[in-house]
Structure formats: structure tokens, C-alpha cells
Scaffold this motif. Structure first.
Motif, PDB file in Angstrom:
ATOM      1  N   ASN A 165      -5.680 -25.160   7.461  1.00  0.00           N
ATOM      2  CA  ASN A 165      -5.030 -23.977   6.898  1.00  0.00           C
ATOM      3  C   ASN A 165      -4.537 -24.310   5.494  1.00  0.00           C
ATOM      4  O   ASN A 165      -3.596 -25.101   5.324  1.00  0.00           O
ATOM      5  CB  ASN A 165      -3.858 -23.554   7.794  1.00  0.00           C
ATOM      6  CG  ASN A 165      -3.264 -22.224   7.391  1.00  0.00           C
ATOM      7  OD1 ASN A 165      -3.362 -21.810   6.239  1.00  0.00           O
ATOM      8  ND2 ASN A 165      -2.628 -21.548   8.342  1.00  0.00           N
TER       9      ASN A 165
ATOM     10  N   ARG B 140      -0.221 -24.738  16.723  1.00  0.00           N
ATOM     11  CA  ARG B 140      -1.651 -24.902  16.421  1.00  0.00           C
ATOM     12  C   ARG B 140      -1.981 -24.192  15.111  1.00  0.00           C
ATOM     13  O   ARG B 140      -2.625 -23.164  15.095  1.00  0.00           O
ATOM     14  CB  ARG B 140      -2.484 -24.324  17.572  1.00  0.00           C
ATOM     15  CG  ARG B 140      -2.287 -25.063  18.894  1.00  0.00           C
ATOM     16  CD  ARG B 140      -2.878 -24.302  20.060  1.00  0.00           C
ATOM     17  NE  ARG B 140      -2.105 -23.098  20.358  1.00  0.00           N
ATOM     18  CZ  ARG B 140      -2.315 -22.305  21.412  1.00  0.00           C
ATOM     19  NH1 ARG B 140      -3.286 -22.582  22.250  1.00  0.00           N
ATOM     20  NH2 ARG B 140      -1.566 -21.237  21.611  1.00  0.00           N
ATOM     21  N   TYR B 141      -1.528 -24.767  14.035  1.00  0.00           N
ATOM     22  CA  TYR B 141      -1.817 -24.162  12.735  1.00  0.00           C
ATOM     23  C   TYR B 141      -3.099 -24.747  12.135  1.00  0.00           C
ATOM     24  O   TYR B 141      -3.560 -24.322  11.086  1.00  0.00           O
ATOM     25  CB  TYR B 141      -0.637 -24.324  11.776  1.00  0.00           C
ATOM     26  CG  TYR B 141      -0.303 -25.735  11.366  1.00  0.00           C
ATOM     27  CD1 TYR B 141      -0.660 -26.211  10.110  1.00  0.00           C
ATOM     28  CD2 TYR B 141       0.379 -26.587  12.230  1.00  0.00           C
ATOM     29  CE1 TYR B 141      -0.345 -27.502   9.718  1.00  0.00           C
ATOM     30  CE2 TYR B 141       0.693 -27.873  11.853  1.00  0.00           C
ATOM     31  CZ  TYR B 141       0.340 -28.337  10.610  1.00  0.00           C
ATOM     32  OH  TYR B 141       0.650 -29.622  10.231  1.00  0.00           O
TER      33      TYR B 141
ATOM     34  N   SER C 289      -9.729 -20.087  20.109  1.00  0.00           N
ATOM     35  CA  SER C 289      -9.150 -20.316  18.794  1.00  0.00           C
ATOM     36  C   SER C 289      -7.802 -19.610  18.737  1.00  0.00           C
ATOM     37  O   SER C 289      -7.673 -18.459  19.173  1.00  0.00           O
ATOM     38  CB  SER C 289     -10.076 -19.774  17.700  1.00  0.00           C
ATOM     39  OG  SER C 289      -9.568 -20.060  16.423  1.00  0.00           O
TER      40      SER C 289
ATOM     41  N   TRP D 142      -0.993 -21.450   3.917  1.00  0.00           N
ATOM     42  CA  TRP D 142       0.287 -21.271   4.611  1.00  0.00           C
ATOM     43  C   TRP D 142       1.467 -21.066   3.659  1.00  0.00           C
ATOM     44  O   TRP D 142       2.569 -20.704   4.093  1.00  0.00           O
ATOM     45  CB  TRP D 142       0.563 -22.417   5.581  1.00  0.00           C
ATOM     46  CG  TRP D 142       0.582 -23.813   5.020  1.00  0.00           C
ATOM     47  CD1 TRP D 142      -0.489 -24.642   4.861  1.00  0.00           C
ATOM     48  CD2 TRP D 142       1.721 -24.555   4.581  1.00  0.00           C
ATOM     49  NE1 TRP D 142      -0.092 -25.848   4.335  1.00  0.00           N
ATOM     50  CE2 TRP D 142       1.264 -25.830   4.165  1.00  0.00           C
ATOM     51  CE3 TRP D 142       3.087 -24.278   4.510  1.00  0.00           C
ATOM     52  CZ2 TRP D 142       2.113 -26.820   3.677  1.00  0.00           C
ATOM     53  CZ3 TRP D 142       3.939 -25.257   4.017  1.00  0.00           C
ATOM     54  CH2 TRP D 142       3.461 -26.507   3.612  1.00  0.00           C
TER      55      TRP D 142
ATOM     56  N   VAL E 276     -11.356 -20.125   9.607  1.00  0.00           N
ATOM     57  CA  VAL E 276     -10.054 -20.550   9.082  1.00  0.00           C
ATOM     58  C   VAL E 276      -9.500 -19.403   8.229  1.00  0.00           C
ATOM     59  O   VAL E 276     -10.270 -18.571   7.737  1.00  0.00           O
ATOM     60  CB  VAL E 276     -10.155 -21.843   8.230  1.00  0.00           C
ATOM     61  CG1 VAL E 276     -10.517 -23.036   9.099  1.00  0.00           C
ATOM     62  CG2 VAL E 276     -11.157 -21.674   7.093  1.00  0.00           C
TER      63      VAL E 276
ATOM     64  N   LEU F 235      -3.788 -19.456  16.423  1.00  0.00           N
ATOM     65  CA  LEU F 235      -2.937 -19.903  15.326  1.00  0.00           C
ATOM     66  C   LEU F 235      -1.501 -19.576  15.678  1.00  0.00           C
ATOM     67  O   LEU F 235      -1.143 -18.404  15.866  1.00  0.00           O
ATOM     68  CB  LEU F 235      -3.326 -19.231  14.002  1.00  0.00           C
ATOM     69  CG  LEU F 235      -2.615 -19.811  12.754  1.00  0.00           C
ATOM     70  CD1 LEU F 235      -3.514 -19.668  11.523  1.00  0.00           C
ATOM     71  CD2 LEU F 235      -1.282 -19.131  12.481  1.00  0.00           C
TER      72      LEU F 235
ATOM     73  N   TYR G 112      -6.962 -26.920  13.816  1.00  0.00           N
ATOM     74  CA  TYR G 112      -7.634 -27.272  15.064  1.00  0.00           C
ATOM     75  C   TYR G 112      -8.724 -28.301  14.781  1.00  0.00           C
ATOM     76  O   TYR G 112      -9.157 -28.492  13.641  1.00  0.00           O
ATOM     77  CB  TYR G 112      -8.243 -26.037  15.752  1.00  0.00           C
ATOM     78  CG  TYR G 112      -9.317 -25.332  14.936  1.00  0.00           C
ATOM     79  CD1 TYR G 112     -10.642 -25.774  14.939  1.00  0.00           C
ATOM     80  CD2 TYR G 112      -9.008 -24.209  14.161  1.00  0.00           C
ATOM     81  CE1 TYR G 112     -11.621 -25.122  14.191  1.00  0.00           C
ATOM     82  CE2 TYR G 112      -9.979 -23.554  13.415  1.00  0.00           C
ATOM     83  CZ  TYR G 112     -11.287 -24.023  13.440  1.00  0.00           C
ATOM     84  OH  TYR G 112     -12.242 -23.384  12.700  1.00  0.00           O
TER      85      TYR G 112
ATOM     86  N   LEU H  37       4.639 -19.519   9.003  1.00  0.00           N
ATOM     87  CA  LEU H  37       3.380 -18.988   9.531  1.00  0.00           C
ATOM     88  C   LEU H  37       3.470 -17.539   9.996  1.00  0.00           C
ATOM     89  O   LEU H  37       2.460 -16.956  10.396  1.00  0.00           O
ATOM     90  CB  LEU H  37       2.889 -19.860  10.698  1.00  0.00           C
ATOM     91  CG  LEU H  37       2.479 -21.286  10.330  1.00  0.00           C
ATOM     92  CD1 LEU H  37       2.188 -22.102  11.584  1.00  0.00           C
ATOM     93  CD2 LEU H  37       1.263 -21.296   9.409  1.00  0.00           C
TER      94      LEU H  37
ATOM     95  N   ALA I 298      -3.430 -14.151  13.417  1.00  0.00           N
ATOM     96  CA  ALA I 298      -3.202 -14.887  14.660  1.00  0.00           C
ATOM     97  C   ALA I 298      -3.508 -14.018  15.878  1.00  0.00           C
ATOM     98  O   ALA I 298      -4.117 -14.483  16.853  1.00  0.00           O
ATOM     99  CB  ALA I 298      -1.754 -15.383  14.721  1.00  0.00           C
TER     100      ALA I 298
END
Length: 475
Positions: A326, A306-307, A300, A329, A240, A302, A309, A282, A289
Motif C-alpha cells: 500500500n 492487513r494493510y 483479499s 496510505w 492494490v 484491507l 498482503y 487507513l 476495503a
């Protein structure tokens, strides 16, 4: 001529890691794996059981003279294709052909014939009991008992590695490289010493120092070595973002003002529910990302959709859900101190909804609850500690273990400390094993000492009542 991609293991734990976490077409197995204390061991017999559970055909190559043991293996394990005598040069010369035939063979699965597999398990127990009785030395008997205990525990438990706050920068000094190398060596040593073969690994944020491409290139190299040491695949390495994974130059004035203005739950939920607002906020994770998208090869990501999961595993006969949240942010500057960060009830509830059917839920985020804004601190903490059995985080650069109990639930909150934080903090990491059936678990706590050339040791300094660096708990 056939070619193969080959992975090797010379120890029981290393072999268990590979078998447990990766898929294979065929295994070539020696019944006597290397053991520093005693060359005459039967580690490979236990591995047969693991391979059978994964339905991997096996070719045994051994010099074990005990024909009784060999006959017992052939009668018990349908997945053994052939046993090759090391001393037979003609048989060794034909090993490649034997491996190919084994690869193309088929065996019944557990689902096809559960009664057969139960019978094999019972034979295995009798076989090991007999081996212990016939052991020629006390060490050999104790070694077999230890492996049997590990084999039983591994089927009933969930085990993971937790590291955090790597802060990988452009610093490639010898000291920095030595610290990272020694971290990997110690992780592998502890896995072997405590027989804790991880099912997955968590990295709870601050992978990079400032979210730059070169820093993530260094992270990729480190992760490659970590996966090699643990036997894990990329799908089982869960990360993360933290505040150091933000590229601050990408945070516009408007994004900073918007982030600073969020002080009520309703508005925060509305922002997180809007695709355009999420994309705007984001953008600061552009480097992170790109890294997770490329390195994890689609496992995986971001982006605005999909911020967070939810990753699910079947372990210990239960469904395990890991929630990757997250908490960075709205992170934008060094002013991101206590009561300035957000997770968002919307994010938490969405993740919990996807994990609703899981038996065990484990939340990952970078920041501790105390760093969140007052408007959501209690709400997020209550939701996660009521619906998850574990919450893992970093950021504080210190190990912290807190058992949250309420009339409705209990949860273990584990702060991973910093695994690579320089001279100001003591580097730490931990290994956790939990038995969902009994609710019991233990945490192996490790701490770096900068004395002399530097070394990793049991963490007996964080808590007075933690002995030998191991904390026992019950949920």
C-alpha cells in the motif's frame, strides 16, 4: 437427476486458461477444437496432458476417424474414462451417465506413481512427433509444433497480465464503455495470439476514480468479465490501492496533519507498528476495503491488521510470492505529487519476511519510487529491487521498463501505464512471461490508438528498440 455447473471453451488457449486456473470434477473433450485457419487439428490431444496433470477424469467425444490415434490415447492416458463416437447416436444419448461415472472414478496421482506419469509424458512426445510426421498440410505440422512449444513453455514459465489505473467513475458514456469492452477483447486476443495463458493478473491501483461505492460496483462488473476472458479465478486477481481509491472526505484534519508530519524512517515505522495509528490512517480506504472484502470473498482484505498482503503460488516448479503493498496510505489531496507519499520500511520488511522462502518475489504497488518522500525513497527502492525479481506499479499513466542491476541482484521494474485514462494519455497494458530457470522473459506491450473508432495495437512508440511490441529481457 444430477445437475452440473458447466464451463465451455471452443479454443485451445481458452481451454488451457480454464484448466490451468480452475478445478473441475470431469472434462468432456473433443480432440478437434475449433481453429479458424484449419478445421482438421489435434488441439485436444494437448489438453489431455494438461487435464492429466490436474488429475481430471476425461470423457472424449470425437469424430476423429483415426483409430490408431484413439488407441494410442487409450493406452497412454489413464485419466481417459471413455471415448464416445459422435456419429453413434446411442452413445451420445448415454453421455450424461458416462460423465457421471467418470466424475465418480478415481485415478492415480502424480505423487502416487511418478514413474507412470513420466512414461505417459514420453509417450505423449512420441505421439505428437508421429502426428507431425503424418500431417497432411504444412499448416497442420506448424500448428502442432507451435502447440508443443507452448505446452513445454507453459510448464517452465510464469505468466501474468498487468493492468493499472482504470479510474472507473460514474461515466457510463458509450465511449467509456467501448474502451473497456475493447480492452477485454484485446486481452483475450493477445492471450490467444501469443499463447500466453496467464497464471494470475495484477491491477496496480486506481481501480476507482474517487473511492466511491458506485464506482466499485462498476469495477466488480469489469472484473467479472476480465476473469471470464482470462479463465482466472478471483484468488488469482491481485489488486492494490492507489490514490484514486482514497475517499478524501474520510481524511480528517488530524489524519492529514499526521501524514504530512512523517519525515523520518523511525517515526514512520512506529506509526505502522501501532494498530490504533494504522486504523486512524487507513479509514480513508473505507470504500476500497469494503469492495475487496466483498468481491474477493475473503481472499483479499484491507484493514488495520492487513494493510498489505503476500500471496503464494506454486508455478513452474517454484514458489512464487506476490507482495501487495500500500503506497497510498498518506494520500489525501491533489498535492500528492513527487516526494510526498510513503510505503514504509516497516511494511516492506514485514512483507519480505512473509515471502522469504519464495523462489520468485514480485512486488505490486501503485506509486513509482520517485513519488516517495526523500526519507525513504532509496531505502524502499533498494530493498524491493534487491529482494524481488519484479516490481510492478502504475500511477504515471505511461509504460516504463527499467532493469535495475547491482552487484547483489537484478530486478525488472514495470510501470503499467494507464489502462483506462481518457483522452489525455494513451491507454496501455502488458502481458509478461518469465522463465525462472533461464532468467529470460518477454513483455508484450499494447497501446490504444484513438484514431477513427479507436483500436489496440502493438506498442512500438514507447521504445525505439522494441520491435513488434515485444521486449525481450534477461535477469
Amino acid at each position: 437427476e444430477e445437475s452440473y455447473q458447466v464451463e465451455t471453451a471452443t479454443t485451445f488457449v481458452r481451454a488451457c486458461s480454464l484448466i490451468k486456473n480452475r478445478s473441475y470434477d470431469v472434462a468432456v473433450l473433443d480432440l478437434q477444437l475449433h481453429a479458424p485457419q484449419e478445421p482438421d487439428n489435434r488441439d485436444g490431444v494437448f489438453l489431455l496432458r494438461w487435464l492429466m496433470r490436474k488429475q481430471v477424469p476425461v470423457v472424449i467425444v470425437t469424430a476423429v476417424p483415426a483409430r490408431r490415434l484413439v488407441d494410442e490415447i487409450l493406452s497412454s492416458y489413464g485419466h481417459v474414462y471413455e471415448i464416445v463416437d459422435k456419429s453413434d447416436s446411442e452413445a451420445i444419448a448415454g453421455l450424461a451417465a458416462c460423465v457421471e461415472k467418470a466424475r465418480q472414478s478415481s485415478f492415480p496421482s502424480v505423487a502416487d506413481d511418478p514413474a507412470r506419469f513420466r512414461e505417459v509424458d514420453e509417450r505423449f512426445e512420441r505421439l505428437i512427433a508421429g502426428e507431425i510426421e503424418r500431417s497432411r498440410t504444412g499448416w497442420e505440422a506448424n500448428h502442432l509444433r507451435e502447440l508443443a512449444s507452448h505446452d513445454q513453455a507453459s510448464q517452465a514459465t510464469v505468466t501474468w497480465l498487468h493492468i493499472s489505473d482504470l479510474h472507473l467513475s460514474d461515466d457510463k458514456t458509450l465511449r467509456s464503455s467501448t474502451e473497456l469492452d475493447s480492452l477485454l477483447v484485446d486481452i483475450e486476443r493477445q492471450i490467444g495470439q501469443h499463447k500466453l495463458v496467464p497464471d494470475w493478473a495484477a491491477v496496480t491501483g486506481d481501480i476507482a476514480f474517487s473511492g466511491q461505492e458506485k464506482q466499485y460496483a462498476r469495477a466488480a462488473g469489469f472484473f467479472d468479465r476480465l476473469l471470464d476472458r482470462t479463465g482466472l479465478t478471483k484468488e488469482r486477481l491481485l489488486v492494490v490501492p492507489g490514490n484514486h481509491d482514497v475517499s478524501r472526505s474520510l481524511v480528517s484534519t488530524g489524519a492529514r496533519i499526521l501524514g504530512d508530519s512523517l519525515h523520518d524512517g523511525k517515526t514512520i515505522s512506529e506509526i505502522l507498528s501501532d494498530d490504533g495509528d494504522r486504523r486512524f490512517l487507513l479509514k480513508r480506504f473505507e470504500g476500497y476495503a469494503r469492495f475487496v472484502g466483498d468481491y474477493f470473498e475473503g481472499h483479499s482484505n484491507l484493514d488495520s491488521d492487513r494493510y498489505f498482503y503476500v500471496r503464494k503460488f506454486e508455478l513452474a516448479d517454484r514458489q512464487i510470492a506476490v507482495l501487495g503493498l500500500n503506497s497510498a496510505w498518506v494520500s489525501a489531496s491533489d498535492r500528492d505529487e513527487a516526494n510526498r507519499l510513503l510505503v514504509g520500511e516497516e511494511q516492506v520488511r514485514a512483507a519480505l519476511g512473509l515471502a522469504a522462502e519464495a523462489d520468485i518475489r514480485i512486488a505490486l504497488l501503485h506509486h513509482p519510487f520517485r513519488e516517495l518522500r526523500e526519507c525513504e525513497q532509496q531505502t524502499v527502492e533498494r530493498l524491493l529491487c534487491q529482494e524481488c525479481q519484479f516490481v510492478l506499479h502504475g500511477h504515471g499513466h505511461r509504460t516504463d521498463l527499467t532493469l535495475h542491476r547491482s552487484p547483489d541482484a537484478s530486478a525488472m521494474v514495470i510501470a503499467g501505464g494507464a489502462s483506462h485514462a481518457g483522452l489525455e494519455y494513451s491507454n496501455t497494458y502488458n502481458l509478461v512471461q518469465f522463465n525462472p530457470g533461464s532468467g529470460q522473459g518477454h513483455i508484450v506491450l499494447r497501446r490504444w490508438s484513438g484514431e477513427g473508432v479507436g483500436f489496440w495495437a502493438e506498442d512500438n512508440l514507447t521504445y525505439r528498440n522494441v520491435k513488434n511490441g515485444i521486449y525481450q529481457f534477461t535477469l
